[in-house]
Design a protein around this motif. Structure first.
Motif, mmCIF file in Angstrom:
data_model
loop_
_atom_site.group_PDB
_atom_site.id
_atom_site.type_symbol
_atom_site.label_atom_id
_atom_site.label_comp_id
_atom_site.label_asym_id
_atom_site.label_seq_id
_atom_site.Cartn_x
_atom_site.Cartn_y
_atom_site.Cartn_z
ATOM 1 N N LEU A 109 0.854 -1.189 0.000
ATOM 2 C CA LEU A 109 0.000 0.000 0.000
ATOM 3 C C LEU A 109 0.886 1.234 0.000
ATOM 4 O O LEU A 109 1.700 1.423 0.907
ATOM 5 C CB LEU A 109 -0.890 -0.017 1.252
ATOM 6 C CG LEU A 109 -2.016 1.011 1.354
ATOM 7 C CD1 LEU A 109 -3.055 0.757 0.277
ATOM 8 C CD2 LEU A 109 -2.665 0.933 2.742
ATOM 9 N N ALA A 110 0.780 2.055 -1.059
ATOM 10 C CA ALA A 110 1.503 3.325 -1.091
ATOM 11 C C ALA A 110 0.872 4.273 -0.085
ATOM 12 O O ALA A 110 -0.198 3.992 0.472
ATOM 13 C CB ALA A 110 1.456 3.906 -2.492
ATOM 14 N N ALA A 111 1.538 5.397 0.180
ATOM 15 C CA ALA A 111 1.030 6.357 1.158
ATOM 16 C C ALA A 111 -0.431 6.695 0.869
ATOM 17 O O ALA A 111 -0.760 7.236 -0.196
ATOM 18 C CB ALA A 111 1.880 7.615 1.146
ATOM 19 N N THR A 112 -1.305 6.337 1.797
ATOM 20 C CA THR A 112 -2.752 6.447 1.610
ATOM 21 C C THR A 112 -3.351 7.255 2.749
ATOM 22 O O THR A 112 -3.043 7.001 3.923
ATOM 23 C CB THR A 112 -3.385 5.047 1.574
ATOM 24 O OG1 THR A 112 -2.767 4.291 0.525
ATOM 25 C CG2 THR A 112 -4.880 5.109 1.328
ATOM 26 N N PRO A 113 -4.207 8.247 2.439
ATOM 27 C CA PRO A 113 -4.788 9.082 3.494
ATOM 28 C C PRO A 113 -5.593 8.284 4.507
ATOM 29 O O PRO A 113 -6.205 7.265 4.182
ATOM 30 C CB PRO A 113 -5.689 10.053 2.723
ATOM 31 C CG PRO A 113 -5.164 10.044 1.334
ATOM 32 C CD PRO A 113 -4.626 8.668 1.100
ATOM 33 N N VAL A 114 -5.585 8.791 5.728
ATOM 34 C CA VAL A 114 -6.296 8.177 6.842
ATOM 35 C C VAL A 114 -7.641 8.873 7.043
ATOM 36 O O VAL A 114 -7.752 10.089 6.909
ATOM 37 C CB VAL A 114 -5.447 8.274 8.132
ATOM 38 C CG1 VAL A 114 -6.292 8.089 9.380
ATOM 39 C CG2 VAL A 114 -4.311 7.262 8.095
ATOM 40 N N VAL A 115 -8.667 8.087 7.372
ATOM 41 C CA VAL A 115 -9.942 8.624 7.814
ATOM 42 C C VAL A 115 -10.270 7.980 9.157
ATOM 43 O O VAL A 115 -10.089 6.776 9.334
ATOM 44 C CB VAL A 115 -11.069 8.377 6.785
ATOM 45 C CG1 VAL A 115 -11.267 6.890 6.528
ATOM 46 C CG2 VAL A 115 -12.374 8.995 7.249
ATOM 47 N N ARG A 116 -10.710 8.796 10.136
ATOM 48 C CA ARG A 116 -10.991 8.300 11.490
ATOM 49 C C ARG A 116 -12.499 8.249 11.707
ATOM 50 O O ARG A 116 -13.168 9.284 11.651
ATOM 51 C CB ARG A 116 -10.347 9.196 12.545
ATOM 52 C CG ARG A 116 -8.837 9.318 12.416
ATOM 53 C CD ARG A 116 -8.282 10.296 13.428
ATOM 54 N NE ARG A 116 -6.863 10.529 13.205
ATOM 55 C CZ ARG A 116 -6.386 11.413 12.350
ATOM 56 N NH1 ARG A 116 -7.219 12.157 11.633
ATOM 57 N NH2 ARG A 116 -5.082 11.559 12.193
ATOM 58 N N MET A 117 -13.013 7.058 11.947
ATOM 59 C CA MET A 117 -14.439 6.866 12.228
ATOM 60 C C MET A 117 -14.581 5.616 13.071
ATOM 61 O O MET A 117 -13.742 4.709 12.992
ATOM 62 C CB MET A 117 -15.248 6.688 10.931
ATOM 63 C CG MET A 117 -15.116 7.809 9.919
ATOM 64 S SD MET A 117 -16.004 7.471 8.371
ATOM 65 C CE MET A 117 -17.681 7.802 8.851
#
Length: 490
Positions: free
Chosen positions: A130-138
């Motif tokens: 996995l290349a640098a992938t944005p995080v989402v917090r839920m």
């Protein structure tokens, strides 16, 4: 032949467990005299010794155990029934990761943290990149409610309850969410499992689709970035396992029956001989689970082989590998039966036969049977037990629930009446490092094993094969499978 209706038979024979013991016929008395506490102690103390290193599947210790069991079948004079003497061989593969190639990087606010493999936990078997992938917090409920918000992103959430964590990926998939990865943060545990041990690869299994990676991070600095920065991203490289061939073996011997026709039908007495191996440098010996059941199978084989007049049907004695990995050894036999399924009339599987210190109280001269009233076998064994002062009973909480949790299931699924017997369901050292041979009650184990020998003899000597209890709704799939067997045999 007249037979009582199934329901009446169950009701009538269940009460027999409380009857007084009766003298056995002379030949069965002589047979059971060959089963003693000292022999059982000898088997269990060897199988559960540190030398066998917990009998993990696969391992050197498991191979030694297989050779030992085969030697006992040879000593008893059983006929070998495998593709290699007493061994039914499964040529599988074993995959292991090189954790030196594991990489996980968390970036946020100009900071970067590399998380080592020993500070993460995960269970999936495929490799992932996995290349640098944005995080989402839920949290999980919010992600299920708004699946589009997590698509293509790394979903980060605090570690939920175990049952929720286990099914998180499935819940999200059902809701239509497609995260690139799921990351739980867990600051309570200081170390992880580094992806666990290696895993078996069945060459006959269809390749499974790669799952969404679910990873738990225990590294405090990594958790701080995941929880605190708005621009956090995760990159990941998890190596696939390198495979090597392994040879896994069910151990099988047969005592041929005496009837010219019924000798080609079979009753199977089985137990699993594997355990969980070495954990954190300590041997988990698995004396009760399940060196005890294996020892009982060997001693019943030795005792029945002394009979001058053998039972009508043939008796198969089998020790299977891989129960602790999901009953894979018994499932392998179910897919590759040595004896025709249509000619197999019953299976009694033995688990945890030695410990009497159950958490519900001492279990002396009594044993429980899974699916007790699913077939005739419960009533037959209850009657046998009553004649010998042993109570065979239905555990109201565990009997039905545990029916599908042991090696009887592979044969039950194919329509064969099959059950598992245990003396203690819940004992303090279950899957612990202190399940050692010195905690077994060998005198009680000998009495129960003698009863098993007489019960198996009764099953194998009866001209009428056991049947499923059609009045019990829980048996419907087994009744249907049995009907297919009968139809196929015509």
């Amino acid at each position: 032949m007249f037979r009582l209706p199934v329901i009446a038979l169950f009701a009538a024979t269940h009460s027999l467990a409380f009857a007084a013991a009766q003298p056995l016929p002379a030949d069965l008395q002589q047979m059971t005299a060959h089963i003693g506490a000292d022999a059982l102690r000898g088997h269990v103390s060897f199988l559960a010794s540190d030398a066998l290193e917990g009998r993990a599947t696969p391992s050197r210790g498991l191979d030694v155990a297989a050779e030992y069991i085969a030697s006992q079948f040879r000593r008893a004079g059983l006929k070998p029934a495998g593709d290699d003497g007493y061994f039914q061989t499964a040529n599988w593969k074993y995959a292991e990761r090189n954790n030196a190639d594991f990489k996980m990087t968390i970036q946020a606010g100009g900071k970067s943290v590399s998380v080592p493999s020993e500070l993460v936990s995960y269970q999936f078997k495929s490799g992932h990149a996995l290349a640098a992938t944005p995080v989402v917090r839920m949290d999980l409920a919010a992600a299920v409610a708004k699946p589009a918000a997590v698509n293509g992103k790394v979903l980060v959430m605090p570690m939920p309850a175990p049952q929720q964590a286990y099914g998180a990926a499935q819940q999200l998939a059902k809701a239509g969410a497609k995260p690139a990865a799921i990351v739980f943060t867990d600051s309570k545990r200081k170390t992880g499992n580094a992806g666990g041990k290696g895993w078996l690869v069945d060459p006959e299994a269809k390749p499974a689709a790669a799952p969404v990676p679910v990873i738990t991070v225990h590294a405090p600095d990594g958790i701080a970035l995941l929880d605190g920065a708005a621009d956090a991203s995760v990159s990941l490289s998890i190596p696939a396992g390198a495979e090597r061939p392994v040879k896994l073996r069910n151990v099988i011997g047969v005592l041929p029956g005496s009837d010219p026709v019924l000798k080609d039908t079979y009753v199977i007495l089985s137990a699993h001989y594997d355990h969980v191996g070495i954990n954190n440098g300590e041997v988990f010996n698995g004396a009760n689970d399940n060196a005890s059941g294996t020892a009982s199978v060997m001693e019943v084989a030795n005792a029945m082989a002394t009979l001058k007049q053998r039972p009508r049907r043939s008796v198969v004695f089998m020790a299977v590998w891989g129960e602790e990995l999901g009953m894979v050894g018994s499932n392998y036999y179910g897919k590759h039966p040595v004896f025709p399924i249509a000619k197999t009339v019953a299976n009694l599987n033995l688990e945890q036969m030695g410990r009497t210190d159950d958490q519900e109280g001492p279990q002396i001269d009594r044993a429980a049977l899974t699916g007790f009233d699913f077939s005739d076998i419960g009533a037959i064994l209850a009657k046998t037990g009553a004649s010998m002062g042993i109570k065979i009973f239905k555990h109201e909480k565990f009997s039905d629930d545990f029916f599908g949790r042991s090696d009887n299931q592979a044969l039950a699924d194919q329509g064969i009446p099959a059950h598992t017997m245990s003396v203690a369901y819940a004992f303090s050292d279950y899957h612990g490092k202190d399940d050692t041979w010195d905690k077994i009650d060998y005198d009680n184990m000998a009495r129960i094993t003698r009863m098993v020998a007489v019960g198996v003899h009764a099953l194998a000597n009866d001209k009428v094969a056991p049947k499923w209890n059609e009045a019990n709704k829980k048996t419907a799939p087994y009744v249907a499978a049995a009907a297919k067997l009968t139809a196929a045999a015509k």
